[in-house]
Scaffold this motif. Sequence first.
Motif, mmCIF file in Angstrom:
data_model
loop_
_atom_site.group_PDB
_atom_site.id
_atom_site.type_symbol
_atom_site.label_atom_id
_atom_site.label_comp_id
_atom_site.label_asym_id
_atom_site.label_seq_id
_atom_site.Cartn_x
_atom_site.Cartn_y
_atom_site.Cartn_z
ATOM 1 N N LYS A 41 0.841 -1.206 0.000
ATOM 2 C CA LYS A 41 0.000 0.000 0.000
ATOM 3 C C LYS A 41 0.876 1.257 0.000
ATOM 4 C CE LYS A 41 -3.487 2.487 2.701
ATOM 5 N NZ LYS A 41 -4.267 2.532 3.969
ATOM 6 N N VAL A 42 1.951 1.237 0.805
ATOM 7 C CA VAL A 42 2.890 2.358 0.839
ATOM 8 C C VAL A 42 3.501 2.582 -0.541
ATOM 9 C CG1 VAL A 42 5.150 3.098 1.727
ATOM 10 C CG2 VAL A 42 3.437 2.185 3.297
ATOM 11 N N TYR A 43 3.885 1.502 -1.214
ATOM 12 C CA TYR A 43 4.504 1.610 -2.537
ATOM 13 C C TYR A 43 3.543 2.247 -3.551
ATOM 14 C CZ TYR A 43 8.250 -1.470 -0.886
ATOM 15 O OH TYR A 43 9.308 -2.011 -0.189
ATOM 16 N N LYS A 44 2.284 1.861 -3.508
ATOM 17 C CA LYS A 44 1.300 2.421 -4.444
ATOM 18 C C LYS A 44 1.147 3.924 -4.244
ATOM 19 C CE LYS A 44 -1.506 -1.737 -5.158
ATOM 20 N NZ LYS A 44 -2.843 -2.377 -4.956
ATOM 21 N N ILE A 45 1.117 4.328 -2.993
ATOM 22 C CA ILE A 45 0.987 5.756 -2.694
ATOM 23 C C ILE A 45 2.229 6.513 -3.154
ATOM 24 C CG2 ILE A 45 0.754 7.454 -0.845
ATOM 25 C CD1 ILE A 45 -0.790 5.252 0.737
ATOM 26 N N LEU A 46 3.407 5.940 -2.881
ATOM 27 C CA LEU A 46 4.659 6.583 -3.297
ATOM 28 C C LEU A 46 4.733 6.717 -4.818
ATOM 29 C CD1 LEU A 46 7.299 4.955 -0.913
ATOM 30 C CD2 LEU A 46 6.686 7.369 -1.008
ATOM 31 N N SER A 47 4.310 5.689 -5.524
ATOM 32 C CA SER A 47 4.324 5.736 -6.981
ATOM 33 C C SER A 47 3.458 6.868 -7.502
ATOM 34 C CB SER A 47 3.841 4.392 -7.546
ATOM 35 O OG SER A 47 3.843 4.410 -8.958
ATOM 36 N N ARG A 48 2.299 7.036 -6.889
ATOM 37 C CA ARG A 48 1.393 8.119 -7.296
ATOM 38 C C ARG A 48 1.983 9.486 -6.961
ATOM 39 N NH1 ARG A 48 -2.792 5.864 -5.430
ATOM 40 N NH2 ARG A 48 -3.091 6.982 -3.475
ATOM 41 N N LEU A 49 2.604 9.576 -5.791
ATOM 42 C CA LEU A 49 3.218 10.843 -5.391
ATOM 43 C C LEU A 49 4.317 11.252 -6.367
ATOM 44 C CD1 LEU A 49 3.574 10.436 -1.512
ATOM 45 C CD2 LEU A 49 2.129 12.082 -2.692
ATOM 46 N N MET A 50 5.111 10.291 -6.786
ATOM 47 C CA MET A 50 6.206 10.596 -7.704
ATOM 48 C C MET A 50 5.693 11.145 -9.033
ATOM 49 S SD MET A 50 8.873 7.463 -7.130
ATOM 50 C CE MET A 50 9.886 7.376 -5.644
ATOM 51 N N LYS A 51 4.595 10.586 -9.516
ATOM 52 C CA LYS A 51 4.031 11.044 -10.780
ATOM 53 C C LYS A 51 3.411 12.435 -10.647
ATOM 54 C CE LYS A 51 2.987 6.390 -12.471
ATOM 55 N NZ LYS A 51 1.916 5.421 -12.795
ATOM 56 N N GLU A 52 2.756 12.671 -9.520
ATOM 57 C CA GLU A 52 2.014 13.917 -9.349
ATOM 58 C C GLU A 52 2.868 15.062 -8.810
ATOM 59 O OE1 GLU A 52 -1.211 12.840 -6.826
ATOM 60 O OE2 GLU A 52 -2.246 11.649 -8.364
ATOM 61 N N SER A 53 4.066 14.746 -8.310
ATOM 62 C CA SER A 53 4.930 15.771 -7.713
ATOM 63 C C SER A 53 6.333 15.687 -8.329
ATOM 64 C CB SER A 53 4.999 15.586 -6.192
ATOM 65 O OG SER A 53 3.709 15.539 -5.621
ATOM 66 N N PRO A 54 6.476 16.067 -9.605
ATOM 67 C CA PRO A 54 7.747 15.883 -10.314
ATOM 68 C C PRO A 54 8.900 16.706 -9.760
ATOM 69 C CG PRO A 54 6.242 17.221 -11.614
ATOM 70 C CD PRO A 54 5.444 16.693 -10.463
ATOM 71 N N ARG A 55 8.619 17.771 -9.009
ATOM 72 C CA ARG A 55 9.693 18.601 -8.463
ATOM 73 C C ARG A 55 10.223 18.073 -7.134
ATOM 74 N NH1 ARG A 55 10.379 23.408 -11.098
ATOM 75 N NH2 ARG A 55 8.736 24.025 -12.541
ATOM 76 N N TRP A 56 9.605 17.020 -6.634
ATOM 77 C CA TRP A 56 10.051 16.434 -5.370
ATOM 78 C C TRP A 56 11.107 15.363 -5.622
ATOM 79 C CZ3 TRP A 56 8.687 16.702 -0.053
ATOM 80 C CH2 TRP A 56 7.890 17.813 0.265
#
Length: 374
Positions: free
Chosen positions: A318-333
């Motif tokens: 579940k953590v991995y799925k959230i992280l994957s989404r965060l990476m796509k939606e927050s490219p400057r992070w």
Amino acid sequence: MKRELMATATFGLEACVKREIQALGYEIIGTENGHVAFLGDERAIARCNLWLRCADRVLLVMGQFPAETFEDLFQQTKGIAWEELIPPDGKFTVIGSSVKSRLHSVPACQSIVKKAVAERLGECYGMDVLPETGAEHRIKVSLLKDKALLTVDTSGTALHKRGYREADVAAPIKETMAAALIQLSFWKPGRVLLDPCCGSGTIPIEAALIGRNIAPGLSRHFAAEDWDLMDSSIWKEERRAAYAAIQTETPLEIYASDIDPRAAAATRTNAAAAGVEDCIRFSRADLSLRENLPEEGGIMISNLPYGKRIGSETGIQKVYKILSRLMKESPRWSFFLLTSDKGLEKALRRKADRRRKLFNGNIETTYYQYHGKR
């Protein structure tokens, strides 16, 4: 007087320790697995113990020599000027290790070194029996491929024991490792830093200490403070200089959150003990609540939950799925993630920009580094 000193480090962190020593102004003379050798005077002992964030210990090197027999070990050890370090009432204990050496019995090597040091001191001080009632000098004999290295520990308690960890949770990360993760991310004050799985708060607290330029050893005692080798004024002067170097006005944006309410409470307690409670914004939150990260960017650093350490497989996925989404939606992070899970990149569907093998305790882990857009 310049002496050879050695800072020990967790495997993989030697480069971090080397940079720290150089930043303090000392000359590096060698780097090998687990330690960095350098030159420094008595003041360097105090300064390095106070300021090194990633090292485990600071050792004083007394001698190095070939030792294929017990007689070699005894005579060479006895030939060292131990009286320059250990006073007549000094206590000295001996610990040891042996790797790929003819002298493979560690207890026997410890006994030989103890006897040699005792004979040398007894002859120098004219004493048949040494009282050993004074300050402790912890000697280590390390044998590697028939070569002996004799050192004395100046730190005492390991340097990761900063003194602020009053509350704990399961599987905490060492303070020295946390400081290294931050340094390897090249985070600087002025950038947002987030740890969404903060545990007892070690990563955000170490970041706050770095951001405020607070010496990590400022609130603790070191073995060498009790030695006759060093004038007590050196320690007072170095502590005074460290207090003067604190940057209390530096604005910091450090966020610490965890789904476990005990973790959020532990982080706040430990941050208060470290004197950086005002630098960190605490919250109890699931990682999914962090999906809207500030667009201007920042750095996420986290010691992720993993099976050998803590957490269920379902929870980890579940953590991995959230992280994957965060990476796509927050490219400057930028995302800096520590885990023993070799399948992280596959789960995130993205190759890391850099990887570094590190040992978290006795667990082999990888520090995956994902760089955001500038």
